[in-house]
Design a protein around this motif. Structure first.
Motif, PDB file in Angstrom:
ATOM      1  N   LEU A  42     -15.345  26.084  12.417  1.00  0.00           N
ATOM      2  CA  LEU A  42     -15.244  27.284  12.254  1.00  0.00           C
ATOM      3  C   LEU A  42     -13.879  28.650  13.009  1.00  0.00           C
ATOM      4  CD1 LEU A  42     -19.289  26.402  13.140  1.00  0.00           C
ATOM      5  CD2 LEU A  42     -17.867  27.037  10.662  1.00  0.00           C
ATOM      6  N   PHE A  43     -13.719  27.755  14.057  1.00  0.00           N
ATOM      7  CA  PHE A  43     -13.343  28.985  15.356  1.00  0.00           C
ATOM      8  C   PHE A  43     -12.270  29.093  15.344  1.00  0.00           C
ATOM      9  CE2 PHE A  43     -17.399  27.560  17.055  1.00  0.00           C
ATOM     10  CZ  PHE A  43     -17.985  28.386  16.654  1.00  0.00           C
ATOM     11  N   THR A  44     -11.154  27.764  14.732  1.00  0.00           N
ATOM     12  CA  THR A  44      -9.138  27.835  14.918  1.00  0.00           C
ATOM     13  C   THR A  44      -9.208  27.496  13.849  1.00  0.00           C
ATOM     14  OG1 THR A  44      -9.712  25.526  15.132  1.00  0.00           O
ATOM     15  CG2 THR A  44     -10.001  27.232  16.889  1.00  0.00           C
ATOM     16  N   LYS A  76      -8.903  25.005  21.543  1.00  0.00           N
ATOM     17  CA  LYS A  76      -8.303  26.679  20.788  1.00  0.00           C
ATOM     18  C   LYS A  76      -9.331  27.135  20.662  1.00  0.00           C
ATOM     19  CE  LYS A  76      -5.365  24.770  17.823  1.00  0.00           C
ATOM     20  NZ  LYS A  76      -5.185  24.751  16.263  1.00  0.00           N
ATOM     21  N   SER A  77     -11.044  26.809  20.902  1.00  0.00           N
ATOM     22  CA  SER A  77     -11.977  27.420  20.415  1.00  0.00           C
ATOM     23  C   SER A  77     -12.195  27.915  21.571  1.00  0.00           C
ATOM     24  CB  SER A  77     -12.976  26.313  19.983  1.00  0.00           C
ATOM     25  OG  SER A  77     -12.976  25.630  18.901  1.00  0.00           O
ATOM     26  N   LEU A  78     -11.960  26.725  22.629  1.00  0.00           N
ATOM     27  CA  LEU A  78     -11.915  27.683  24.169  1.00  0.00           C
ATOM     28  C   LEU A  78     -11.697  29.140  24.498  1.00  0.00           C
ATOM     29  CD1 LEU A  78     -13.300  24.020  26.234  1.00  0.00           C
ATOM     30  CD2 LEU A  78     -14.587  25.911  25.929  1.00  0.00           C
ATOM     31  N   LYS A  79     -10.232  29.105  24.340  1.00  0.00           N
ATOM     32  CA  LYS A  79      -9.499  29.957  24.168  1.00  0.00           C
ATOM     33  C   LYS A  79     -10.015  30.639  23.380  1.00  0.00           C
ATOM     34  CE  LYS A  79      -5.624  28.696  26.178  1.00  0.00           C
ATOM     35  NZ  LYS A  79      -4.934  27.097  26.174  1.00  0.00           N
ATOM     36  N   ALA A  80     -10.357  30.234  22.426  1.00  0.00           N
ATOM     37  CA  ALA A  80     -10.917  31.984  20.816  1.00  0.00           C
ATOM     38  C   ALA A  80     -11.801  32.533  22.081  1.00  0.00           C
ATOM     39  CB  ALA A  80     -11.853  31.706  20.030  1.00  0.00           C
ATOM     40  N   MET A  81     -12.847  32.073  22.420  1.00  0.00           N
ATOM     41  CA  MET A  81     -13.926  32.284  23.552  1.00  0.00           C
ATOM     42  C   MET A  81     -13.726  33.461  24.460  1.00  0.00           C
ATOM     43  SD  MET A  81     -16.255  28.586  23.632  1.00  0.00           S
ATOM     44  CE  MET A  81     -17.755  29.122  24.991  1.00  0.00           C
ATOM     45  N   GLU A  82     -12.237  32.595  25.449  1.00  0.00           N
ATOM     46  CA  GLU A  82     -12.831  33.693  26.410  1.00  0.00           C
ATOM     47  C   GLU A  82     -11.594  34.301  26.183  1.00  0.00           C
ATOM     48  OE1 GLU A  82      -9.857  29.805  28.557  1.00  0.00           O
ATOM     49  OE2 GLU A  82     -11.283  29.076  29.073  1.00  0.00           O
ATOM     50  N   ALA A  83     -10.526  34.961  24.944  1.00  0.00           N
ATOM     51  CA  ALA A  83      -9.853  35.412  24.794  1.00  0.00           C
ATOM     52  C   ALA A  83     -10.967  36.830  24.138  1.00  0.00           C
ATOM     53  CB  ALA A  83      -9.101  35.726  23.407  1.00  0.00           C
ATOM     54  N   VAL A  84     -12.323  36.715  24.495  1.00  0.00           N
ATOM     55  CA  VAL A  84     -13.530  37.777  24.570  1.00  0.00           C
ATOM     56  C   VAL A  84     -13.978  38.110  25.525  1.00  0.00           C
ATOM     57  CG1 VAL A  84     -15.454  38.475  23.189  1.00  0.00           C
ATOM     58  CG2 VAL A  84     -14.091  36.999  22.144  1.00  0.00           C
ATOM     59  N   ILE A  85     -13.988  37.112  26.502  1.00  0.00           N
ATOM     60  CA  ILE A  85     -15.220  37.370  28.180  1.00  0.00           C
ATOM     61  C   ILE A  85     -14.275  36.097  28.673  1.00  0.00           C
ATOM     62  CG2 ILE A  85     -16.419  38.197  29.407  1.00  0.00           C
ATOM     63  CD1 ILE A  85     -18.408  38.506  26.974  1.00  0.00           C
ATOM     64  N   THR A 123      -9.557  23.628   6.510  1.00  0.00           N
ATOM     65  CA  THR A 123     -10.153  24.920   5.750  1.00  0.00           C
ATOM     66  C   THR A 123      -8.788  25.833   6.057  1.00  0.00           C
ATOM     67  OG1 THR A 123     -10.669  26.183   7.594  1.00  0.00           O
ATOM     68  CG2 THR A 123     -12.058  24.452   5.988  1.00  0.00           C
ATOM     69  N   GLY A 124      -7.669  25.792   7.083  1.00  0.00           N
ATOM     70  CA  GLY A 124      -6.332  26.774   7.153  1.00  0.00           C
ATOM     71  C   GLY A 124      -7.042  27.843   8.028  1.00  0.00           C
ATOM     72  N   LEU A 140     -15.174  31.411  10.291  1.00  0.00           N
ATOM     73  CA  LEU A 140     -16.058  32.527  10.788  1.00  0.00           C
ATOM     74  C   LEU A 140     -14.579  33.203  12.447  1.00  0.00           C
ATOM     75  CD1 LEU A 140     -19.095  30.581  11.404  1.00  0.00           C
ATOM     76  CD2 LEU A 140     -18.924  32.804  10.157  1.00  0.00           C
ATOM     77  N   PRO A 141     -15.248  34.688  12.412  1.00  0.00           N
ATOM     78  CA  PRO A 141     -14.413  34.965  13.556  1.00  0.00           C
ATOM     79  C   PRO A 141     -13.933  34.201  14.946  1.00  0.00           C
ATOM     80  CG  PRO A 141     -15.931  36.362  12.496  1.00  0.00           C
ATOM     81  CD  PRO A 141     -16.582  35.018  11.740  1.00  0.00           C
ATOM     82  N   PRO A 142     -12.989  34.047  15.510  1.00  0.00           N
ATOM     83  CA  PRO A 142     -13.079  32.856  16.324  1.00  0.00           C
ATOM     84  C   PRO A 142     -13.887  33.828  17.874  1.00  0.00           C
ATOM     85  CG  PRO A 142     -10.707  33.335  14.977  1.00  0.00           C
ATOM     86  CD  PRO A 142     -11.552  34.106  14.763  1.00  0.00           C
TER      87      PRO A 142
END
Lengths: 353, 257
Positions: A90-92, A173-182, A97-98, A102-104
């Motif tokens: 879903l997040f990376t 990487k999903s955690l990174k995606a979260m940390e990138a937001v806040i 799915t390449g 969903l938006p990370p």
């Protein structure tokens, strides 16, 4: 299984226990963000949390219901793999799915949903044990739980898409995606929340007349049926709830590690759960929490001994069974052992109105 | 016309090759106290287990209030308001007396798992109702002081009373007592007789009991059925049963040595 009135009678003002939990939460998140506690201590804290969920959930079956499940690690595996695959897909960017589906950034809302889905799927796998339990009991059921553990681990070992025995990764990487937001210590936050939710849910269930039907099976299944308790239904609830929570522990574990392989959820993992339940005391929720803390800290403290610690810990288990087979707390809660705790709760409660 | 509460029709039950109950017919009329007696191994408890759903009868039917109940699970039969006690007391000995009574109201919980997790209004309302009813029942049985005791710490006679109270928390129309006087002293037995009489009046029950102590059977039961080897020998009043040659033969042999 006494009811602490402070929790039972909910007032408009927060009870002491809730305030204590909020304070602990603020303290942990605050210290982590301020950089006071290092990565190592953070990881130990997180493992404590995961082990609390794991042992408390096993206690539903082994403690409250009096069956002997020794395949709890299998359900943890299901939760770990389902939530890991979901979060990666879903997040990376991933091999399935390449592009992320969903938006990370949406991970900051959807991460707990992913963990819960892992738990739900694990609960469905709980049927592997729940359905045989209608007809089978005791040692025979224990053997079935071991079989369930093996079935699950072997299945995962043979699913190439999730890496087979090499394991599966990418959750960091999903955690990174979260940390990138806040930038927040998400894992500490979510583990804390899931620990509190699990404990509250188990407590509420086991203190309700409905949930006490589970304990009535432990003391006498025949009279439970005669007294209108639908024992098959209660077994289904107990096994599914227990394996669902194990699945949640697994999902959190996978995201802390950033990597899972089937070997982490073998019969060894299940044994760790058993050690914690019997150390804390069967049917004691606070015992499970206490023993998860002690056990995790002990594992860390004994780390320098390397493989020898697996001589020392089982040895301690032997001594425990010899000299205190009922575990640290037996069938009681902390508030029974230290009545002062209860008095504090009651006094505060009545002064609240 | 008296109302039939429980009707047993041509009931037969086999364990493998052994026929434990064979072709038994019995009607229990509302408001009576009836006895089921017979020598050891006659199949009395098997009949109780068939009626309460532990065994599914090989042949025959069991009708309760006109509804066929054979084949139902024990908890489903309990929910249709048939209460029962056991020959050897089977309380949940490590849960409080109050919990014993409360758990026995599972048939009318009125809320589900989610309500318990969220402690909804519905949950609180029904829990309060169950708790209040449990206290009321304990009060009636003069067991209120023992509400928070574990049954395992109570004397045997009191445990019997708790077990009967627990069976009554199902609000049964039919109460089945399996040897209620077993293990009681003779003074306890005469107390038990008054006690059963009181329960019957107070809770408007029909009582069906298995008992070995003739004192209990003779002073309480309006009708008695005697069975041996799963078959009916005699049904009648205490006097008729006492004088029946078949019964004397079943208990004492036929006199030839």
């Amino acid at each position: 299984m006494t009811d602490i009135p402070a929790l039972a009678k909910r007032n408009s003002r927060l009870p002491v226990s809730t305030m204590a939990i909020l304070a602990l939460f603020a303290l942990m998140v605050g210290l982590t963000m301020a950089g006071v506690i290092n990565k190592y201590i953070q990881s130990v804290l997180m493992f404590i949390g995961i082990n609390i969920i794991f042992s408390a959930s096993l206690n539903i079956v082994n403690g409250y219901m009096g069956e002997f499940s020794c395949g709890h690690g299998g359900f943890m595996a299901v939760g770990a793999y389902v939530s890991s695959v979901l979060s990666v897909v879903l997040f990376t960017e991933n091999s399935f799915t390449g592009q992320p589906l969903l938006p990370p950034g949406s991970a900051i809302f959807l991460f707990p949903v992913v963990i819960i889905i892992g738990g739900l799927v694990a609960a469905v796998f709980g049927l592997l044990v729940a359905i045989p339990s209608f007809k089978t009991r005791d040692d025979y059921l224990a053997i079935i739980t071991i079989a369930a553990n093996f079935i699950i681990v072997t299945l995962i070992n043979n699913i190439g898409a999730v890496g087979g025995s090499r394991g599966f990764m990418g959750m960091k990487k999903s955690l990174k995606a979260m940390e990138a937001v806040i930038d927040l210590p998400y894992m500490i936050i979510w583990i804390f929340i899931f620990v509190v939710l699990s404990i509250v849910m188990i407590r509420r269930l086991m203190n309700s007349t409905y949930g006490k039907g589970i304990s009535s099976i432990r003391y006498d299944e025949t009279s439970a049926e005669i007294m209108s308790v639908n024992t098959n239904h209660m077994k289904l609830v107990a096994f599914m709830f227990s394996s669902g929570l194990a699945g949640i522990a697994g999902g959190l574990f996978a995201h802390v590690m950033g990597f899972v392989n089937p070997a982490s959820f073998s019969i060894f993992k299940s044994t760790e759960g058993l050690v914690m339940v019997y150390l804390g005391g069967m049917g004691s929720l606070s015992g499970s929490v206490l023993s998860a803390v002690i056990f995790t800290l002990m594992l860390e403290a004994l780390r320098p001994l390397q493989i020898l610690k697996w001589v020392l810990i089982p040895l301690m288990l032997i001594l425990l069974m010899q000299f205190r087979p009922e575990g640290l707390l037996g069938n009681r809660e902390l508030s029974d052992v230290f009545p002062k705790l209860k008095r504090i709760f009651i006094r505060k409660d009545s002064s609240n109105g | 016309m008296a109302e039939t509460l429980l009707e047993i029709k041509d009931l037969t039950h086999r364990f493998g090759g052994l026929t434990a109950v064979s072709d038994l017919n019995f009607e229990i009329i509302k408001d009576e106290i009836v006895g089921l007696i017979g020598p050891n191994g006659a199949g009395k408890t098997t009949v109780f287990n068939l009626v309460s759903g532990f065994y599914v009868p090989s042949e025959g039917d069991i009708l309760y209030k006109g509804e066929r109940i054979n084949g139902l699970k024990p908890h489903e039969i309990a929910s249709r308001q048939i209460g029962r006690t056991f020959q050897n007391i089977r309380l949940w000995s490590d849960m409080t007396v109050l919990d014993n009574i409360k758990i026995s109201q599972h048939y009318r919980l009125g809320y589900n798992l989610m309500d318990a997790f969220l402690q909804t209004k519905k949950y609180k309302k029904h829990e309060k109702m169950i708790e209040d009813d449990a206290h009321e029942l304990l009060e009636e049985f003069q067991l209120s002081d023992l509400a928070h005791e574990m049954p395992k710490n109570l004397p045997y006679g009191i445990q019997r009373r708790v077990e009967i109270a627990r069976a009554l928390s199902l609000k049964p129309a039919l109460l089945m007592l399996d040897e209620p006087a077993a293990g009681l002293s003779s003074s306890d037995v005469s107390e038990l007789i008054q006690y059963i009489q009181w329960i019957k009046e107070n809770f408007k029950l029909t009582i069906w009991m298995i008992e070995h102590q003739m004192q209990v059977i003779m002073s309480l039961c309006s009708r008695i059925k005697v069975i041996d080897f799963g078959k009916e020998l005699v049904t009648g009043t205490a006097e008729e049963v006492r004088n029946s040659p078949e019964v004397i033969k079943a208990y004492l042999g036929d006199g030839e040595i």
